[in-house]
Every structure is written in structure tokens, then in C-alpha cells.
Design an enzyme around this catalytic site. Structure first.
Site, PDB file in Angstrom:
ATOM      1  CG  MET A   7       8.202 -10.604  -5.845  1.00 39.30           C
ATOM      2  SD  MET A   7       6.817 -10.988  -6.974  1.00 39.30           S
ATOM      3  CE  MET A   7       5.457 -10.150  -6.193  1.00 39.30           C
TER       4      MET A   7
ATOM      5  NE  ARG B  57       1.852  -8.114 -12.903  1.00 39.08           N
ATOM      6  CZ  ARG B  57       2.642  -7.729 -13.892  1.00 39.08           C
ATOM      7  NH1 ARG B  57       2.571  -8.342 -15.068  1.00 39.08           N
ATOM      8  NH2 ARG B  57       3.494  -6.737 -13.727  1.00 39.08           N
TER       9      ARG B  57
ATOM     10  CE1 TYR C 275      -0.675  -5.424  -2.013  1.00 44.10           C
ATOM     11  CE2 TYR C 275      -2.091  -5.662  -3.928  1.00 44.10           C
ATOM     12  CZ  TYR C 275      -1.828  -5.907  -2.593  1.00 44.10           C
ATOM     13  OH  TYR C 275      -2.733  -6.623  -1.847  1.00 44.10           O
ATOM     14  CD  GLU C 276       2.571  -8.290  -6.477  1.00 44.72           C
ATOM     15  OE1 GLU C 276       3.408  -8.451  -7.381  1.00 44.72           O
ATOM     16  OE2 GLU C 276       2.856  -8.384  -5.275  1.00 44.72           O
ATOM     17  N   GLY C 277       2.083  -4.359 -10.120  1.00 45.08           N
ATOM     18  CA  GLY C 277       1.884  -3.718 -11.418  1.00 45.08           C
ATOM     19  C   GLY C 277       0.585  -2.947 -11.416  1.00 45.08           C
TER      20      GLY C 277
END
Length: 596
Positions: A162, A295, A439-441
Site C-alpha cells: 500500500m 487498521r 502507522y495506518e493512521g
């Protein structure tokens, strides 16, 4: 030494008893999923985790990945482990049978993922990112893209990534500069730099499928101008094999604090050939399919870290002798008592255990609702399940990873000085667990997503998918002769959550900074109430089963004791969180910027 034995009994409890796995057969495409099949999958996954991945965890961390003339080498043993993993069909357990997958429910895949993350978080990210790419292409790709890529991602011969983040652009994707120029053959030429790309380059698979966010020439500024492209490392030939090398190179690997055995790459796209996924300008919507799956997966990483930290700390606390019990010697034949007799050590271990088992139960509930969102026959039921999963995704990601790091740190404290050195492997778990909050927000972004998007969505309809079952449980059990104290505690915490929700709704509508100032505490409060609900359900079920459980009675008794600890020592934090939320923004936002 890191200690881990898959918690299969607790996983079966969550799947079969809390969430009635037999009911999965009523979902579309799940007719063959039986409790017996689930148990066999879990048992085989435990063998892979314990026997193949755990022995590589510390050595992989020690060696890390290496970049040599553009080629990334994973640590010793990783290629063989991945081959074993792939040949066993583990890359496709949650993929559709039409592409060669096993089509198992998300609720089962979650338990398998937990075992992989616990025993080797760095390794688990390679197939984890691939499944995210599979999900994005399966929902947004063209028929030709699905036919080309999904079978390869399913069998693991190709892996996925991604590619969002750029050197100047993290959360604010509207700033991205990677560009896509249309070509005469219907493809695009992609140019730009992406950083922090997990599993971005490696030697485990024959091809890597990059999903890349880019802006088509002439597209508007901001997120509305972003499109999604599939950019393979090797351009597939007509018969679907890896062909010529595409214009994407690994410029460097990040030198990281943890997850060193996963290659976190800086990728440079130089006139690389790519194909648009979905509609132009709708790339962020397509990428969010992958991000939401990621997430939830990162949340499970936090749970896995908490579980291996707990088991390792318990083993150490049983073995390490130091001092005498405050109530008198417990091991009179030894020079000192094992430290597990001390109240503070027990406090630490029980805190980790209560978090782990509560998160496993909550994760099981969310993943079961995801199964219903994808496979329920009733459209209204699917819609309600989708709303619930959307509401809970930021909570699972942020709460589970917050608690995973807290648990790893707490377990390290159990070891004392021995936790701080490398010999026992605890410091690796702390380092690995730390990234999951970022990570991933980041977890701060998850909190903003919860209060800014998820709460007001559909006029609060999604919120009711959680509030209504909790309220119904409290009303039905508040006079239970053996549960009333726990249910009363849950009721108080739920009341605090309701007041906090109303406060944010009223204040945040007029002043977004008020909602932002309360967001992190609100997510923690919501999460603690959710864990409390799962522990109350667990306690009720354990009481019902304990009398006829026979040899299994000890399992249910331990559940009750852990539930008691949660309600007496952890859930009371809810009151303090409400006070913090209601304090408002003033203390932080009135502070002069120049004074920092």
C-alpha cells in the site's frame, strides 16, 4: 527467551461460546464452516506460529533486512518460512474460493492473525499487506485485474503493498505529488517517491503488486484529485507470469527501532507502468478499503504483542526468586519466593491478562459482525453490521495498540533489569509494539476519526449499534444475584460514556477544537466500556457453564476472577476520563505557541 503457546482455549471460547460459531453456517457462502473445522484450522495455525515463526522472531530482529544493489534480502530462515506458510495455504484462508482461497470467515482469520503477530510481527506483515491489496482489488478492480492479480495474491506467489505516504505527505494525502500521465495503450506512467512502504521490496515472492495513490495530470488539488493505480514490480506477460522489470526501485530501507525483519522501503517510481483501479479521482475511497482492513489488522498486532508479553512475563515471574511473600514464605525450601507471589507483580500480570482477553473478546465480536456485513442474507442486517464495524474500527486500531504497548512495557517491568537487556527478548516486543500506534493512521487520527466522522455518521445510527445492546444487557442483568456488582460498574461507566458523547456532540458542533481536545480520552473511555461489556458477557456465560463444565470448570472460574479484577481495578478509570473530557480545550489551546 520469548515464551508463547497459542491461547486456543480462549479463542474457542470467543468463537464458539461468546459468538456462537455454529451460526456462521447460516451466512451466505459459509455453509461448510463448522466448529470442528474452525478448531482444526486454529490448531494447525498454532503449529506454524509456535514451531516456524517464533524461532525466527529474535534472530530476524537481530539480523534485519539488507539492501544490496537494489535487492532486498530478508533475514535467514524467512524465505523458507514463507514457502512453508504459502504452501500450507495460509495466504488464502480469508480469500474467495473462486480465486483459490479457503473462504474462511473474518472471525477465524482474526484468530490466526493474532497468533502470527504474537510470534513474529515482522513476518506477519508480508502476508497481511498482501491481503489488504487483495481486498482493495476484489472490491474496486476491473474483471481483468481481478482475474490477473487475485489468484496470485491468494496463493502468495505474489505479494502486495500500500503506497500512500510521501516525504512531505503523511496523513494529509491531499498534498501528495506522485503523478500519473495517461499513455496511448490505456495504462498510465507513474512517477514519484513513496516512503515508509512496509514489505515494499523483498525476496519472498516472485512479484510485488504495489497499489499506488497518484494524481492524474490536470486533476484538481486535494483528495478529490487522487486516483489509485496497480503498479507491479514486474509487468505481467500475457500468460500472467512476471515479465520485464517495471520502473520502480527501492532507493533505501529505513533504519528502524523495531519490526526490523520487515522491509520498510523508500520506493521511487520512474515512469512506471500502472493501471487505474476504479474511477479517476476516486482513489482514496478504493484505498480506504485496504486501509480499514489494515487498521483492524494493526489492532490485532497490538493484541498479539500483549499476549506474548504476558506469557513471557508469567514464565519469568514463576521462575525468578526474589524476596519473601508479605504474608510469609511461600517456598520455604528455596532461598526466596518466586516474584509471582508479590501483589504488585500480580497487579501487572492481571492487568495485561484482563486487557488481552477483553480485547480478544471485543475483536471477536467486531470480526463476527464483519462476517455478517459481508455474508448476511438480509440487506438490513448487512447494513447494521457495516455500520457497527465502521464505528469500531478506530477503537480496535487505537485501543488494542495502546494496550499492546502498555502491556509490553508492563511485562518488561516484571522482568526488572533483565527486561531491559536483549537476552530475554522483552525489549524487542516493546520496540515492535511501538510502531503499531503510529502507522495506518496514528492513534490520535483514529480518535479524531471516531469523534469527527463515526459518531455523527447517519445521524448517529452507527452509534446505536453499540449503545443499544449494552443498554439492553445492563437492564436485563442489573438485578442478577451474582453479577449485579459488575453490571452496576458497567452501568456507571456506560453512563459516563453517554454523558461524554452528549458533551462532544453539543460542544463539538459549535467548536471542532472542543471535540478534538476530547478525542483521545473519549476513544479510551469508549474502549474501556466496550471491554467492560465483553467482560460482563463473559462473566455471565462463565457462571452459566461453570456448574456443568467438569474438568473445564477451572477455565470459567479463572474467567470470573479476571472479570472481577477488570471491574474493580481497571474500569473505574472511566470516571476520571469523563472529567478530562468535560474540562474542555481551554487548558491546552490557550497556551501561547511561543511558550512551547
Amino acid at each position: 527467551m520469548q515464551v508463547y503457546k497459542a491461547p486456543l482455549r480462549d479463542m474457542r471460547f470467543v468463537l464458539h461460546e461468546l459468538n456462537d460459531s455454529a451460526g456462521l453456517a447460516a451466512l451466505d457462502g459459509m455453509q461448510d464452516v463448522t466448529p470442528e473445522l474452525i478448531d482444526s484450522v486454529l490448531e494447525e495455525a498454532a503449529k506454524i506460529a509456535e514451531e516456524v515463526l517464533l524461532p525466527l522472531n529474535a534472530s530476524g530482529d537481530e539480523e534485519g533486512c539488507h539492501l544490496d544493489n537494489g535487492v532486498v534480502r530478508t533475514p535467514k530462515g524467512f524465505r523458507e518460512a514463507y514457502r512453508t506458510f504459502r504452501e500450507g495455504g495460509w495466504t488464502g484462508i480469508g480469500c474467495a474460493p473462486e480465486y483459490g482461497g479457503q473462504g474462511l470467515p473474518h472471525s477465524v482469520s482474526m484468530m490466526v492473525s493474532e497468533m502470527l503477530c504474537a510470534t513474529n510481527m515482522a513476518f506477519s506483515m508480508y502476508p497481511g499487506l498482501s491481503h489488504g491489496a487483495y481486498e482493495a482489488l476484489s472490491q474496486h478492480g476491473s474483471d481483468a485485474q481481478k482475474a490477473l492479480y487475485l489468484p496470485k495474491l491468494t496463493d502468495g506467489t505474489w505479494t502486495g503493498t500500500m503506497c500512500l505516504t510521501e516525504p512531505h505527505c503523511g496523513t494529509d494525502l491531499g498534498l501528495l505529488r506522485t503523478r500519473a500521465v495517461p499513455a496511448d495503450d490505456g495504462s498510465y506512467r507513474i512517477s514519484g517517491t513513496k516512503i515508509f512502504i512496509s514489505a515494499g521490496e523483498h525476496d519472498l515472492s516472485e512479484n510485488i503488486v504495489h497499489l499506488v495513490l497518484a494524481r492524474i495530470a490536470g486533476a484538481p488539488a486535494g483528495v478529490r484529485g487522487i486516483s489509485l493505480f496497480v503498479v507491479p514490480k514486474f509487468i505481467p506477460t500475457e500468460d500472467g507470469r512476471p515479465g520485464p522489470r517495471n520502473g520502480v526501485v527501492c532507493a533505501s530501507l529505513e533504519h528502524k527501532m523495531g519490526i526490523k525483519a520487515n522491509a520498510t522501503a523508500q520506493l521511487v517510481f520512474e515512469d512506471a507502468q500502472g493501471w487505474i483501479v476504479g474511477e479517476p479521482g476516486r482513489g482514496l475511497n478504493a484505498m480506504f478499503t485496504m486501509m480499514n482492513a489494515a487498521r483492524l489488522g494493526v489492532g490485532i498486532q497490538g493484541l498479539g504483542m500483549g499476549e506474548i508479553a504476558y506469557q513471557s512475563a508469567v514464565a519469568y515471574a514463576r521462575d525468578r526468586i526474589q524476596g519473601r511473600s508479605l504474608a510469609g514464605a511461600k517456598a520455604a525450601d528455596r532461598a526466596a519466593d518466586p516474584i509471582i507471589v508479590h501483589p504488585d507483580v500480580r497487579r501487572m500480570l492481571l492487568t495485561i491478562r484482563a486487557y488481552n482477553e477483553g480485547c480478544r473478546a471485543l475483536g471477536g465480536w467486531v470480526s463476527r459482525r464483519l462476517d455478517e456485513a459481508h455474508h448476511a442474507n438480509d440487506p438490513a442486517e448487512r447494513e447494521a453490521a457495516e455500520g457497527f464495524a465502521a464505528l469500531m474500527t478506530p477503537i480496535v486500531k487505537a485501543l488494542f495498540t495502546d494496550l499492546g504497548l502498555e502491556s509490553a512495557n508492563t511485562a518488561m517491568q516484571v522482568y526488572g533489569g533483565h527486561g531491559y537487556i536483549r537476552d530475554h527478548g522483552m525489549e524487542q516486543l516493546v520496540r515492535d509494539a511501538r510502531i503499531a500506534l503510529i502507522y495506518e493512521g496514528t492513534n490520535g487520527i483514529q480518535a479524531l476519526d471516531l469523534v469527527g466522522r463515526k459518531l455523527p455518521a447517519h445521524m448517529g445510527r452507527n452509534l446505536r449499534t453499540f449503545f443499544h445492546p449494552v443498554a439492553a444487557f445492563i437492564e436485563a442483568n442489573e438485578k442478577h444475584p451474582m453479577l449485579s456488582k459488575m453490571v452496576t460498574g458497567l452501568g456507571r461507566a456506560f453512563g459516563a460514556l453517554q454523558l461524554a458523547t452528549a458533551h462532544i456532540a453539543s460542544k463539538g458542533m459549535g467548536d471542532p477544537e472542543e471535540a478534538g481536545a476530547a478525542a483521545t480520552e473519549y476513544l479510551r473511555l469508549f474502549g474501556l466500556v466496550a471491554l467492560g461489556y465483553m467482560w460482563a458477557r463473559t462473566a455471565k456465560l462463565s457462571l452459566e457453564k461453570m456448574m456443568s463444565a467438569g474438568a473445564d470448570a477451572a477455565f470459567y472460574q479463572t474467567k470470573l476472577q479476571t472479570a472481577r479484577f477488570y471491574f474493580e481495578r481497571i474500569l473505574p478509570q472511566a470516571g476520571g476520563l469523563l472529567f478530562q473530557i468535560k474540562a474542555g480545550k481551554e487548558a491546552m489551546m490557550s497556551f501561547p505557541e511561543a511558550a512551547f
